[in-house]
Design a protein around this motif. Structure first.
Motif, PDB file in Angstrom:
ATOM      1  N   ALA A  84       4.834   2.700  -5.874  1.00 14.16           N
ATOM      2  CA  ALA A  84       4.595   2.009  -4.604  1.00 14.16           C
ATOM      3  C   ALA A  84       3.584   2.804  -3.778  1.00 14.16           C
ATOM      4  N   ALA A  85       3.708   4.129  -3.805  1.00 17.63           N
ATOM      5  CA  ALA A  85       2.743   4.950  -3.066  1.00 17.63           C
ATOM      6  C   ALA A  85       1.363   4.850  -3.701  1.00 17.63           C
ATOM      7  N   MET A  86       1.326   4.789  -5.035  1.00 10.53           N
ATOM      8  CA  MET A  86       0.054   4.549  -5.728  1.00 10.53           C
ATOM      9  C   MET A  86      -0.551   3.242  -5.231  1.00 10.53           C
ATOM     10  N   GLU A  87       0.252   2.191  -5.225  1.00 11.43           N
ATOM     11  CA  GLU A  87      -0.250   0.881  -4.805  1.00 11.43           C
ATOM     12  C   GLU A  87      -0.679   0.909  -3.333  1.00 11.43           C
ATOM     13  N   ALA A  88      -0.005   1.722  -2.538  1.00  7.77           N
ATOM     14  CA  ALA A  88      -0.387   1.827  -1.123  1.00  7.77           C
ATOM     15  C   ALA A  88      -1.808   2.379  -0.981  1.00  7.77           C
ATOM     16  N   ALA A 217      11.508   7.586  -2.075  1.00  7.61           N
ATOM     17  CA  ALA A 217      10.676   7.720  -0.866  1.00  7.61           C
ATOM     18  C   ALA A 217       9.473   8.555  -1.284  1.00  7.61           C
ATOM     19  N   SER A 218       8.285   8.001  -1.143  1.00 14.45           N
ATOM     20  CA  SER A 218       7.151   8.583  -1.848  1.00 14.45           C
ATOM     21  C   SER A 218       5.988   8.942  -0.939  1.00 14.45           C
ATOM     22  N   PRO A 219       5.558  10.200  -1.026  1.00 13.39           N
ATOM     23  CA  PRO A 219       4.483  10.703  -0.181  1.00 13.39           C
ATOM     24  C   PRO A 219       3.169   9.937  -0.328  1.00 13.39           C
ATOM     25  N   PHE A 220       2.552   9.717   0.805  1.00  8.77           N
ATOM     26  CA  PHE A 220       1.260   9.022   0.892  1.00  8.77           C
ATOM     27  C   PHE A 220       0.441   9.716   1.965  1.00  8.77           C
ATOM     28  N   THR A 221      -0.846   9.923   1.716  1.00 10.90           N
ATOM     29  CA  THR A 221      -1.708  10.468   2.780  1.00 10.90           C
ATOM     30  C   THR A 221      -3.102   9.857   2.691  1.00 10.90           C
ATOM     31  N   MET A 222      -3.759   9.844   3.839  1.00 12.36           N
ATOM     32  CA  MET A 222      -5.037   9.160   3.988  1.00 12.36           C
ATOM     33  C   MET A 222      -5.876   9.979   4.978  1.00 12.36           C
ATOM     34  N   SER A 223      -7.079  10.313   4.590  1.00 10.42           N
ATOM     35  CA  SER A 223      -7.948  11.115   5.462  1.00 10.42           C
ATOM     36  C   SER A 223      -8.532  10.253   6.575  1.00 10.42           C
ATOM     37  N   PRO A 224      -9.059  10.891   7.619  1.00 13.00           N
ATOM     38  CA  PRO A 224      -9.739  10.099   8.662  1.00 13.00           C
ATOM     39  C   PRO A 224     -10.870   9.224   8.107  1.00 13.00           C
ATOM     40  N   ARG A 225     -11.587   9.703   7.091  1.00 11.04           N
ATOM     41  CA  ARG A 225     -12.647   8.862   6.480  1.00 11.04           C
ATOM     42  C   ARG A 225     -12.057   7.591   5.875  1.00 11.04           C
ATOM     43  N   LYS A 236      -7.121  -8.801   6.120  1.00 15.38           N
ATOM     44  CA  LYS A 236      -5.873  -8.063   6.162  1.00 15.38           C
ATOM     45  C   LYS A 236      -5.641  -7.349   4.832  1.00 15.38           C
ATOM     46  N   VAL A 237      -4.937  -6.232   4.866  1.00 17.86           N
ATOM     47  CA  VAL A 237      -4.485  -5.589   3.638  1.00 17.86           C
ATOM     48  C   VAL A 237      -3.643  -6.616   2.872  1.00 17.86           C
ATOM     49  N   ALA A 238      -3.884  -6.737   1.575  1.00 19.89           N
ATOM     50  CA  ALA A 238      -3.253  -7.832   0.819  1.00 19.89           C
ATOM     51  C   ALA A 238      -1.782  -7.583   0.513  1.00 19.89           C
ATOM     52  N   ASN A 239      -1.247  -6.466   0.986  1.00 21.05           N
ATOM     53  CA  ASN A 239       0.142  -6.106   0.726  1.00 21.05           C
ATOM     54  C   ASN A 239       0.800  -5.788   2.069  1.00 21.05           C
ATOM     55  N   TRP A 240       1.746  -6.617   2.492  1.00 19.53           N
ATOM     56  CA  TRP A 240       2.358  -6.436   3.809  1.00 19.53           C
ATOM     57  C   TRP A 240       3.215  -5.170   3.881  1.00 19.53           C
ATOM     58  N   TYR A 241       4.033  -4.964   2.876  1.00 19.69           N
ATOM     59  CA  TYR A 241       5.018  -3.857   2.900  1.00 19.69           C
ATOM     60  C   TYR A 241       4.325  -2.501   2.972  1.00 19.69           C
ATOM     61  N   LEU A 242       3.130  -2.417   2.397  1.00 18.79           N
ATOM     62  CA  LEU A 242       2.432  -1.130   2.298  1.00 18.79           C
ATOM     63  C   LEU A 242       1.214  -1.056   3.212  1.00 18.79           C
ATOM     64  N   ASP A 243       1.094  -1.982   4.154  1.00 18.40           N
ATOM     65  CA  ASP A 243      -0.077  -2.060   5.030  1.00 18.40           C
ATOM     66  C   ASP A 243      -0.054  -0.918   6.048  1.00 18.40           C
ATOM     67  N   MET A 244      -0.985   0.009   5.906  1.00 20.56           N
ATOM     68  CA  MET A 244      -0.990   1.191   6.787  1.00 20.56           C
ATOM     69  C   MET A 244      -1.401   0.861   8.221  1.00 20.56           C
TER      70      MET A 244
END
Lengths: 382, 382
Positions: A84-88, A217-225, A236-244
């Protein structure tokens, strides 16, 4: 009430209370969790907007930044397992038509290809035999050919036990205006990672390997870029549950309800991260390295050989070659049923060729190596 | 190792062991879980392909069919919370361009609208003031106007406490060749449901309400008719993690690895379902009804009134009107901090107008009603 309909009891099982035999999980994950971490789940849930729970979420965020060595504000745990975190990462980074270049040298590289395609990416891939890694020169050549919006690499390929070096890849990506997305499912907590130093823009992991927590519960991170790219999306992000764009409002200062978090798993993850912090990240990495080197030596003692070249071997997951004439599945079954030890089989190109042995998190201990080697001595043909 | 990079300790929190104060969760969920269910999570994980774990998955499937009163072969728990199971129904049922008609009389109807749009549906909606329900005649008129591929209704609207009657809706849908998709998040285990009798094709729920389990593993079911539509798709399901063409191979007889399940949550869900089966479904429904009627009487005793007409009130979740001049948020805060009781606030149209009180699963007990009424007596202005 609906008094006219009678209850169908065809699926009404009468079960005994749960009894789970204790096993030593030395496969590719889940690994056994630390008893303190398991105990944390045996705690009454809190509401997902309870101030006490929100404080715990903040602790998780800080400690995830620590174990990943990043300052990314958007560093959270996704309410699902590693995939799920991969998909996010894919769902939030990819817009339809984006060129996504994926390094495939194992099963999870292929999974990235499948996922990116579902989000409308123009997927390009480069491949290597399973167990090998890409050189910086090979990556440069591929970047020149494909000029991707996103480069996705698997830092720790769970299907092969190979560690993809990431030094220099971030600079390469910046040269091409490319975001760098990295799978750290089997590396986080057990293998040195320096996300910010390496210029990684998106990463994901799981809880049940190097962090020594149960899965969920799976770690996810995203840089400012990467965040900026998300802000510029026209759809819209095509996935509601994982929409950051929504999740960031729950994990950030706004605390807007998105979905009910898996509360008790967050208790466990918080405790698992606390224990890593208590041990210290460098110590934790060194422990994994020391125990796996001991394991490699012991394997050689009993005449087994390893699939991955030493320089690129993961300390968390080892692929052990199944000797000629040995039925690998039968041996794994015997280990499980006679010795209560789980090891994994090979996937894809390595099916039938290797066992996969994990020494991760709480399970990275000398006595586990000894127990496995002893059991192998008993089940392997003399 | 990377000896040239030093570890950044800026996020290296030093925390004390977890201490979670025990609270009585009488909001819209999560509810408190049965101690036996919590204890089940404090058990070492098994591998996701371990025969002992696969057996437990089968038990979960059977008991989910029992509590939902369905024979659907594809009845599983999704590895996420209720919203993930909601998204699973949409992702697997909707193909781009499908007309999806959604009954919106609360927050979760709107969530379905948002999700269906993300999967490319041609979304049509019919609306009612929050707290009301649709009549069969109103649904027929809307079906004639929109002729949808899918009709989506919320059986138990968590934001309003209203129960949407479903008798006759399945027949209506069959007349139009329409699939019926139903949200049972706040009804499963606490409110009579007869999925097959009612002709429901897709349903989802959660673990942390009527089933009395912590959140994180969420019931999903799909009828053979819905499965046929999935088989006829010309495109891949746009969500990898929730793709039932893949998940059915893990939960079915093939046992093909898809993703690592949240093992310990499945232990908990199995125990929660076992306890419902032990009590018996009819008894469980009656307990919810009896305790909520006692609660309604007690509320009237202290001069509070209810938002939903009696006939359509859910036994699991009650919307209590905040009296004129009372600061609802302040009262909820006082209940939490002074009495350790969580109740929910209103959402959307009902923000500031109601409290939401759940009596669900393990929490549906007379002593909890008494405790809340007593606390309300202390915090409400005299």
């Amino acid at each position: 009430m609906s008094p006219t309909i009678s209850i169908n009891d065809s699926q009404h099982l009468q079960l005994k209370p749960l009894e789970i035999p204790s096993k030593l999980l030395l496969g590719p994950g889940p690994s056994n969790a630390h008893p303190t971490v398991l105990q944390a789940m045996n705690t009454s849930p809190l509401g997902h907007l309870d101030p006490d729970f929100l404080g715990l979420m903040d602790e998780i965020q800080s400690l995830l930044r620590y174990v990943w060595q990043t300052e990314n504000p958007l560093t959270i745990a996704v309410s699902g397992t590693g995939s799920a975190a991969m998909e996010a990462t894919i769902a939030n980074a990819v817009e339809p038509g984006d060129v996504v270049l994926i390094g495939v040298a194992g099963y999870f590289g292929n999974r990235l290809v499948d996922m990116a395609g579902r989000y409308g990416a123009d997927v390009r891939s480069i491949t290597k035999p399973w167990g090998q890694v890409f050189s910086l020169e090979e990556l440069r050549t591929a970047m020149e050919t494909h000029r991707p919006n996103i480069l996705a690499l698997v830092h720790a390929e769970t299907s092969t036990g190979a560690r993809q070096p990431l030094e220099g890849v971030g600079e390469l990506c910046r040269e091409f205006g490319t975001l760098l997305l990295v799978d750290t499912v089997t590396s986080l907590g057990g293998v040195p990672i320096f996300l910010d130093e390496w210029g990684v823009d998106l990463a994901y992991s799981c809880s049940q390997k190097g962090l020594g927590c149960p899965p969920g519960a799976s770690p996810f991170t995203m840089s400012p870029r990467a965040w900026e790219k998300l802000q510029r999306r026209s759809t819209k992000v095509a996935n509601w549950y994982l929409d950051m764009t929504l999740l960031s409002k729950y994990w950030g200062s706004e605390r807007v309800y998105h979905h009910t978090a898996p509360i008790n798993l967050y208790y466990a993850l918080r405790e698992a991260l606390r224990l890593v912090a208590e041990e210290g990240l460098a110590n934790c990495w060194q422990r994994h390295q020391k125990n796996v080197e001991y394991f490699w030596d012991r394997l050689e003692d009993v005449g087994l050989s390893l699939h991955v070249e030493r320089e690129y071997r993961l300390p968390t997951l080892t692929t052990v070659r199944i000797p000629e004439g040995v039925d690998g599945k039968a041996i794994a079954r015997q280990l499980l049923t006679e010795h209560g030890i789980e090891v994994g089989g090979g996937l894809g190109e390595l099916a039938g060729k290797v066992w996969r042995v994990g020494l991760m998190g709480f399970n990275s201990r000398k006595e586990n190596v000894d127990r496995l080697i002893e059991a192998l001595g008993e089940v392997l043909p003399k």
